[in-house]
Structures are given as C-alpha cells and as structure tokens.
Scaffold this motif. Structure first.
Motif, PDB file in Angstrom:
ATOM      1  N   ALA A 132      -0.112  -7.059 -49.674  1.00 15.78           N
ATOM      2  CA  ALA A 132      -0.724  -8.307 -49.205  1.00 15.78           C
ATOM      3  C   ALA A 132      -1.127  -9.193 -50.381  1.00 15.78           C
ATOM      4  N   VAL A 133      -1.715  -8.608 -51.410  1.00 16.81           N
ATOM      5  CA  VAL A 133      -2.157  -9.393 -52.564  1.00 16.81           C
ATOM      6  C   VAL A 133      -0.960  -9.895 -53.369  1.00 16.81           C
ATOM      7  N   LEU A 134       0.067  -9.075 -53.512  1.00 13.47           N
ATOM      8  CA  LEU A 134       1.265  -9.544 -54.215  1.00 13.47           C
ATOM      9  C   LEU A 134       1.951 -10.652 -53.402  1.00 13.47           C
ATOM     10  N   GLY A 135       1.883 -10.558 -52.071  1.00 17.62           N
ATOM     11  CA  GLY A 135       2.392 -11.641 -51.222  1.00 17.62           C
ATOM     12  C   GLY A 135       1.609 -12.920 -51.435  1.00 17.62           C
ATOM     13  N   LEU A 136       0.319 -12.791 -51.702  1.00 19.82           N
ATOM     14  CA  LEU A 136      -0.520 -13.942 -52.012  1.00 19.82           C
ATOM     15  C   LEU A 136      -0.019 -14.641 -53.280  1.00 19.82           C
ATOM     16  N   VAL A 137       0.358 -13.835 -54.279  1.00 21.48           N
ATOM     17  CA  VAL A 137       0.907 -14.393 -55.525  1.00 21.48           C
ATOM     18  C   VAL A 137       2.237 -15.089 -55.251  1.00 21.48           C
ATOM     19  N   ASP A 138       3.104 -14.432 -54.484  1.00 22.34           N
ATOM     20  CA  ASP A 138       4.425 -15.009 -54.196  1.00 22.34           C
ATOM     21  C   ASP A 138       4.308 -16.334 -53.438  1.00 22.34           C
ATOM     22  N   THR A 139       3.342 -16.420 -52.543  1.00 18.94           N
ATOM     23  CA  THR A 139       3.145 -17.660 -51.784  1.00 18.94           C
ATOM     24  C   THR A 139       2.610 -18.764 -52.686  1.00 18.94           C
ATOM     25  N   LEU A 140       1.787 -18.396 -53.668  1.00 22.08           N
ATOM     26  CA  LEU A 140       1.324 -19.385 -54.646  1.00 22.08           C
ATOM     27  C   LEU A 140       2.502 -19.934 -55.446  1.00 22.08           C
ATOM     28  N   VAL A 141       3.444 -19.060 -55.793  1.00 23.56           N
ATOM     29  CA  VAL A 141       4.655 -19.498 -56.495  1.00 23.56           C
ATOM     30  C   VAL A 141       5.432 -20.488 -55.629  1.00 23.56           C
ATOM     31  N   GLU A 142       5.531 -20.208 -54.330  1.00 21.70           N
ATOM     32  CA  GLU A 142       6.214 -21.119 -53.394  1.00 21.70           C
ATOM     33  C   GLU A 142       5.532 -22.484 -53.385  1.00 21.70           C
ATOM     34  N   LEU A 143       4.199 -22.490 -53.338  1.00 15.34           N
ATOM     35  CA  LEU A 143       3.463 -23.756 -53.342  1.00 15.34           C
ATOM     36  C   LEU A 143       3.761 -24.546 -54.617  1.00 15.34           C
ATOM     37  N   HIS A 144       3.692 -23.871 -55.746  1.00 17.09           N
ATOM     38  CA  HIS A 144       3.885 -24.550 -57.032  1.00 17.09           C
ATOM     39  C   HIS A 144       5.344 -24.948 -57.273  1.00 17.09           C
ATOM     40  N   ALA A 145       6.254 -24.429 -56.444  1.00 16.23           N
ATOM     41  CA  ALA A 145       7.673 -24.799 -56.575  1.00 16.23           C
ATOM     42  C   ALA A 145       7.998 -26.077 -55.808  1.00 16.23           C
ATOM     43  N   VAL A 146       7.084 -26.534 -54.955  1.00 14.79           N
ATOM     44  CA  VAL A 146       7.324 -27.768 -54.188  1.00 14.79           C
ATOM     45  C   VAL A 146       7.305 -28.961 -55.140  1.00 14.79           C
ATOM     46  N   ASP A 218       0.085  -9.557 -38.438  1.00 14.68           N
ATOM     47  CA  ASP A 218       0.141  -8.109 -38.206  1.00 14.68           C
ATOM     48  C   ASP A 218       1.057  -7.408 -39.201  1.00 14.68           C
ATOM     49  N   ASP A 219       2.023  -8.148 -39.751  1.00 16.25           N
ATOM     50  CA  ASP A 219       2.941  -7.560 -40.740  1.00 16.25           C
ATOM     51  C   ASP A 219       2.426  -7.742 -42.165  1.00 16.25           C
ATOM     52  N   ASP A 220       1.174  -8.198 -42.306  1.00 17.89           N
ATOM     53  CA  ASP A 220       0.518  -8.426 -43.600  1.00 17.89           C
ATOM     54  C   ASP A 220       1.126  -9.585 -44.393  1.00 17.89           C
ATOM     55  N   LYS A 221       1.982 -10.363 -43.750  1.00 14.43           N
ATOM     56  CA  LYS A 221       2.517 -11.564 -44.382  1.00 14.43           C
ATOM     57  C   LYS A 221       1.567 -12.729 -44.114  1.00 14.43           C
ATOM     58  N   ILE A 222       1.551 -13.703 -45.025  1.00 17.65           N
ATOM     59  CA  ILE A 222       0.677 -14.857 -44.864  1.00 17.65           C
ATOM     60  C   ILE A 222       1.224 -15.766 -43.765  1.00 17.65           C
ATOM     61  N   THR A 223       0.397 -16.020 -42.754  1.00 22.34           N
ATOM     62  CA  THR A 223       0.808 -16.919 -41.668  1.00 22.34           C
ATOM     63  C   THR A 223       0.358 -18.356 -41.928  1.00 22.34           C
ATOM     64  N   ALA A 224      -0.709 -18.530 -42.727  1.00 23.46           N
ATOM     65  CA  ALA A 224      -1.165 -19.887 -43.049  1.00 23.46           C
ATOM     66  C   ALA A 224      -2.118 -19.862 -44.237  1.00 23.46           C
TER      67      ALA A 224
END
Length: 340
Positions: A132-146, A218-224
C-alpha cells in the motif's frame, strides 16, 4: 440541525441547485453527514438513497480571504480526472454564496479507507501494508508525470522561486506564533536558506501527500487522492520530502500527530526515495533538504497549534501535548540536514 441536516449544508437549496444544473442526477430526498478529518475545509457525504456525493466547503464563519480554495480544488480535480491520477469525478462548482453561505463544490463519493494510524494498518499485515505504501509512492510518480500545460494547469501556480517563497512563508508563520524559546529552530531555518537546492522542472504538487490523504480500496490500491487545498505548481520533491518525513517513526508512544510509520511492513524512508527515483527518473540527491524542510514546516504548524492552545482557542483532546512535539520535529530537521 438534525444529523441528516448538518450545519453549513442546506440540503433543500443543494437539491434545488443540482436539479437545475444537473437535471436527473438526484432521484430522491437528500440526506447528509459531516465527514470527520481534514485540516480546514468541511467535507460532507450526501445521498439520495441510491447514489452518493461529497460536498466540500470552507469552515463555518469563514471569511472570503481563501474562498478561492474551492475553485482551485475543483479546478485541479477536474484537470486530473481524465489522467491516470485517481481523483473523484467532479460534479459542479458553485460560487453563489446564497446557496450554502460560501463557495463549494460537489464530487462523486469514492469508496475506500483512509489509514491514519499504525493500529488501523495492523489488520492488513506487513506485506499488504508495504504494498500500500509503495503504491502511494507510485501514485505520486503518476501525479508528477502529468504535464501541467496538457491538462489546462499551466497557470496553476508560480514555480519560479518556489522554494525560496515557501521558506519565507513558513518563517513568517513561525514569527506569528512565536511566544517561547525554541532552541534550534532559527538555526534550522537559516541552514535551509543557505542550502536551497535548484528545483527540477515544476509539476502539479499535492502539498500534503501522505497515506491518510488517500483512500485505499479492498485491493489496497488507491481509489482517490483527497484534500487538494494546498495543491499548486511547484517543486515535486517537496511532496517526496513530506512523504519521507511521515515515514520516519517518531518514537513517541501515543503521539497526537497521526503516524503510520511504525506499522509492520511499512517501507523505510530510503526505500521510498529509491522507489520514487527509479520510477520517476528524477535526481533525488538533495532529498535530505526536502525532508528537513518538511520537518521544519510541520514544526511551525504544530507550534501554531500550540500557540492557539495557550490562548484557549483550540477545541478537543490532545492539544495539550502538541507543544512537546515541536522540539522533536526541530531535532529531526537538524539531524536530517546534517546527514544530507
């Protein structure tokens, strides 16, 4: 007001607006409740029995100085919704204060859980917590890639001189709440100013990116990703520095500041930095400065809360212990900067 009609939310006027602006959206009488959490703006869950939405508005008795926050928040989630960044679908922005007494916006309700403490994470177990925490990092990368210009956010902030302005802003905040000796805080502020790094290309930044500002499904992925009130265009490594800071266990049992860093399986700061660097391709050599700045910023925020507590202006439990945390944050900031 009844629980279904919380203060600051006139459901009849809201229904009238939604019927006029989004005909057919609402199919029954509206009920609403205040969602706890969030630092300043008020968040309500609203339902017609079949669908659910969220209403965001400034605090009650709010003056207009930052009323544009609603417009900015609505603008950034509207811009990001078509991208890979998970944000709720925006429904409408209302700047007519006659409806709820302040500007507000409506967005879809997103299912998910905000994890605010290590105790809440414990049932997930070490592996799921780590993912979950590593997914948090990956989502931050997605944000910064916009690319800001491609989503209509080219003028969303003033990235030139961003770090210098941030440092001066938080220095002024400190001066505004200074009523006791805080050994080391001026030294930390001065050292940050002397060692100001050169910022990479600006991106959309969240400004308060951490585990309890996202929802996990429920799958520990970030929904929002939630709480965009501090978002702007600026140095992406400030988001990383804050995430790193929140990943350091404070070693304080029963701390009034939410922390998930002591949860079993939570990645260490070094792994978070490496993950971000690998996925984003950015140079993170100066990350110690950014995390030291995050320690300084939080020390100033906490000192402001402590100052209001001494004036009798805080309501609720735990405020009496905020003051003792401030020296801990200052010490972490100084140590982090020296290690860098």
């Amino acid at each position: 007001m009844t629980p279904d009609h919380p203060p600051g939310l006139d459901l009849d006027r809201l229904r009238g607006l939604l019927d006029a602006e989004r005909p057919g959206l609402v199919s029954g009488p509206l009920t609403g409740r205040l969602i706890e959490g969030g630092r300043s703006n008020l968040t309500y869950a609203v339902s017609d029995g079949a669908a659910k939405w969220v209403v965001r508005r400034p605090p009650l008795g709010h003056v207009l100085a930052t009323a544009h926050d609603m417009k900015r928040e609505h603008r950034v989630i509207s811009a990001l919704h078509p991208t890979a960044v998970p944000v709720p679908r925006p429904v409408l922005l209302c700047e007519d204060e006659s409806v709820l007494g302040a500007p507000f916006y409506v967005m879809d309700f997103v299912e998910g859980t905000p994890y605010r403490t290590a105790e809440q994470l414990a049932p997930l177990g070490p592996r799921r917590t780590r993912d979950a925490v590593l997914g948090l990092v990956d989502t931050l990368v997605e944000l910064h890639a916009v690319e800001p210009g491609e989503v209509g956010l080219a003028d969303f902030g003033r990235p030139e001189g961003f770090l210098d302005r941030q440092l001066r802003r938080w220095g002024k905040q400190l001066d505004a709440s200074r009523n006791r000796e805080l050994p080391g805080i001026d030294e930390l502020h001065a050292a940050l100013g002397r060692e100001l790094p050169a910022s990479p290309a600006p991106t959309v930044i969240h400004g308060d990116y951490r585990l309890d500002n996202v929802l996990l499904g429920d799958d520990d992925k970030i929904t929002a990703i939630l709480d965009w009130e501090m978002s702007t265009l600026g140095d992406p490594l400030t988001d990383l520095g804050l995430l790193v800071m929140y990943s350091v266990p404070l070693g304080l049992p029963d701390s009034p500041v939410s922390t998930t860093a002591t949860a079993a399986g939570h990645p260490a700061p070094a792994e978070i930095v490496e993950r971000y660097a690998t996925r984003s391709g950015r140079d993170v050599a100066a990350v110690s400065w950014y995390s030291a700045f995050a320690w300084f910023k939080l020390a100033v925020i906490l000192e402001g809360i402590h100052y209001r507590y001494t004036l009798g202006q805080t309501v609720g439990a735990g405020f009496d212990r905020i003051g003792e945390l401030v020296p801990v944050f200052i010490e972490h900031g100084l140590t982090t900067l020296q290690e860098g």
